[in-house]
Design an enzyme around this catalytic site. Structure first.
Site, PDB file in Angstrom:
ATOM      1  N   HIS A  17     -47.949  97.453  50.999  1.00 52.64           N
ATOM      2  CA  HIS A  17     -47.742  97.000  49.606  1.00 52.64           C
ATOM      3  C   HIS A  17     -46.920  95.706  49.543  1.00 52.64           C
ATOM      4  O   HIS A  17     -46.253  95.446  48.537  1.00 52.64           O
ATOM      5  CB  HIS A  17     -47.033  98.069  48.762  1.00 52.64           C
ATOM      6  N   GLU A  52     -55.059  77.588  54.382  1.00 50.82           N
ATOM      7  CA  GLU A  52     -55.634  77.733  53.034  1.00 50.82           C
ATOM      8  C   GLU A  52     -57.130  77.447  53.045  1.00 50.82           C
ATOM      9  O   GLU A  52     -57.905  78.104  52.352  1.00 50.82           O
ATOM     10  CB  GLU A  52     -54.918  76.788  52.063  1.00 50.82           C
ATOM     11  N   LYS A 107     -42.760  68.069  51.227  1.00 50.26           N
ATOM     12  CA  LYS A 107     -43.724  69.143  51.445  1.00 50.26           C
ATOM     13  C   LYS A 107     -44.348  69.134  52.830  1.00 50.26           C
ATOM     14  O   LYS A 107     -44.633  68.094  53.395  1.00 50.26           O
ATOM     15  CB  LYS A 107     -44.848  69.086  50.399  1.00 50.26           C
ATOM     16  N   SER A 131     -47.583  66.046  50.943  1.00 50.61           N
ATOM     17  CA  SER A 131     -47.970  65.855  49.550  1.00 50.61           C
ATOM     18  C   SER A 131     -47.933  64.364  49.240  1.00 50.61           C
ATOM     19  O   SER A 131     -47.099  63.635  49.766  1.00 50.61           O
ATOM     20  CB  SER A 131     -46.994  66.602  48.641  1.00 50.61           C
TER      21      SER A 131
END
Ligand code: ARG
Length: 459
Positions: A155, A289, A282, A276
């Site tokens: 969970h 992804e 970043k 970024s």
């Protein structure tokens, strides 16, 4: 080259040609188409349709076509309906009227089945080789941190402490099953369809077993109607690819989380992350992804072919031309993702102390404590209650497991005998899980050795 036309008074409209032509994507099958056509020429010769000389002329011309096809310019300006028509057109340019004999009794319905099978057989091997590389990368990453402890999750809540190699071996098992699935897809693909004709079986006496031997197929198909109607082998590959993509996507999700500031357990290599354009600080996990994103695309390809095939009347229908783009794309995506994932795994640096602290400061040892009480004779339900109260009390007063000791535990509940206190250390409880498949340190060390052997012996 048009392979039909006598029955028509006018040619196809420009719109219909543009709409239905598939050469721009099925040209990917040209190598398979040529290999299959060479074997078919040899079979026609055995069947007495071509002379030995004619066969040699045709086979040599096909060799030159295959060599020329390595240059994309070979296809420039071609308006042929599909790769099969294109190849026969090229044959005609090289051998003249003799080319008119190559398609004797052959249908593009069996030809497309053969070509896709030849191509897909190699793709299965490619996917399997890339899976082996990824499994190797996971084992290497496990070996870098053999004793690292992390909290295992259910969970997405800290559940029980496990060894880092135990966690990675979970993915090893998934990819080992994927390796089997691609092998099964290959076995289903590796069946020779030529001799089926359009749907009713060839009218010429081909030795189908000989064609299978020529093209290195393990078996021959058993029903000509099934051949024209069947794309199960493509679905099998797409299913294997989809399950592998789900595994890759879950691994990506884990590592996107674990490398976040919030978790902070691991650093992904500069080579597999992006910056970024606006925010200078970043370092984004784009490789992972993209793997996660492409998993949706591959699952979409499986569904695309499911929906194409559903409800088609036997046997061949042109709808089935829609099998190729999803199949080609899925193969490209899964192979690209497998390669990317191995590269990411090689770049991972685990900051061992962070996940250990995450385990140490939370109550992942609660199960170990309850089981210890049960081993000492307390009914498990009561033990569960006692430890549950200990956790509740600790949460209220802000205590971590390390804030307790043998005396304070005994004062909390007499069931806590002095030996239980060592289980407040997450490393200790794992030692009670020396069961095959468990996270006990000796078991995991042995599992790593076995995994290396399994990987070396995969077939
Ligand atoms: N290009 C077709 C396909 O990919 C194969 C040709 C069979 N066409 C036909 N009209 N029978 O399915």
């Amino acid at each position: 080259m048009k392979l039909w036309g006598g029955r028509f008074e006018t040619g196809p409209s420009e719109i219909f040609e543009r709409f239905s032509n598939s050469l721009h994507f099925d040209r990917r099958l040209i190598d398979a188409d040529v290999r299959g056509s060479q074997a078919f020429a040899r079979s026609l010769t055995r069947a007495g349709v071509l002379t030995e000389d004619e066969c040699r002329t045709i086979v040599d011309a096909f060799d030159s076509i295959r060599a020329d096809a390595a240059d994309p310019a070979f296809f420039a300006g071609a308006t042929d309906e599909d790769v099969h028509s294109f190849v026969i057109g090229k044959l005609g340019q090289r051998v003249g009227a003799l080319a008119g004999k190559i398609h004797t009794g052959r249908s593009r319905n069996e030809q497309v089945s053969l070509d896709v099978r030849l191509w897909l057989r190699d793709e299965c091997d490619h996917s399997r080789a890339l899976l082996q590389d990824l499994m190797q990368a996971l084992l290497d990453l496990a070996a870098k941190y053999p004793h690292a402890v992390i909290p295992g999750y259910t969970h997405l809540r800290r559940a029980q402490p496990v060894l880092w190699p135990h966690y990675l071996l979970a993915y090893f098992e998934m990819f080992a099953r994927d390796f089997e699935r691609f092998g099964e897809a290959r076995r289903r693909t590796n069946v020779m369809p030529l001799g089926s004709g359009a749907l009713a079986g060839s009218g010429f006496p081909h030795d189908r077993e000989a064609i299978a031997r020529d093209l290195d197929f393990a078996e021959i198909t058993r029903n000509s109607m099934d051949v024209s109607a069947d794309r199960d082998f493509a679905l099998d590959y797409l299913y294997a690819a989809s399950v592998a993509m789900i595994h890759l996507s879950r691994l990506s999700e884990d590592w996107i989380l674990y490398s976040s500031e919030e978790f902070g357990w691991m650093e992904l290599g500069d080579g597999v992350t992006s910056g970024s354009s606006l925010m200078p600080q970043k370092k984004n996990p784009d490789s992972l992804e993209l793997i996660r994103g492409k998993s949706g695309r591959v699952l979409g390809s499986l569904n695309s072919l499911f929906f194409t095939m559903k409800g088609l009347p036997l046997t061949y229908n042109r709808d089935m031309q829609e099998d190729k783009e999803p199949l080609f794309d899925a193969a490209d995506q899964v192979n690209g993702c497998l390669e990317m994932a191995a590269c990411v795994a090689e770049s991972v640096v685990l900051k061992e102390q962070v996940p250990f602290d995450a385990a140490d400061e939370s109550w992942v040892v609660a199960t170990d404590l309850a089981e210890a009480l049960a081993r000492n004779g307390t009914a498990f339900h009561s033990a569960h209650q006692i430890v549950g109260r200990l956790v509740l009390e600790s949460v209220r007063s802000g205590k971590k497991p390390g804030d307790w000791n043998a005396e304070s535990l005994a004062a909390f509940a007499p069931e806590f005998t002095p030996d239980v206190a060592r289980l407040l250390d997450p490393r200790e409880g794992m030692k009670t899980r020396e069961i095959l498949g468990g996270t006990g340190p000796e078991t995991v060390a042995a599992a790593l050795v076995t995994a290396r052997l399994r990987l070396a012996n995969l077939v």
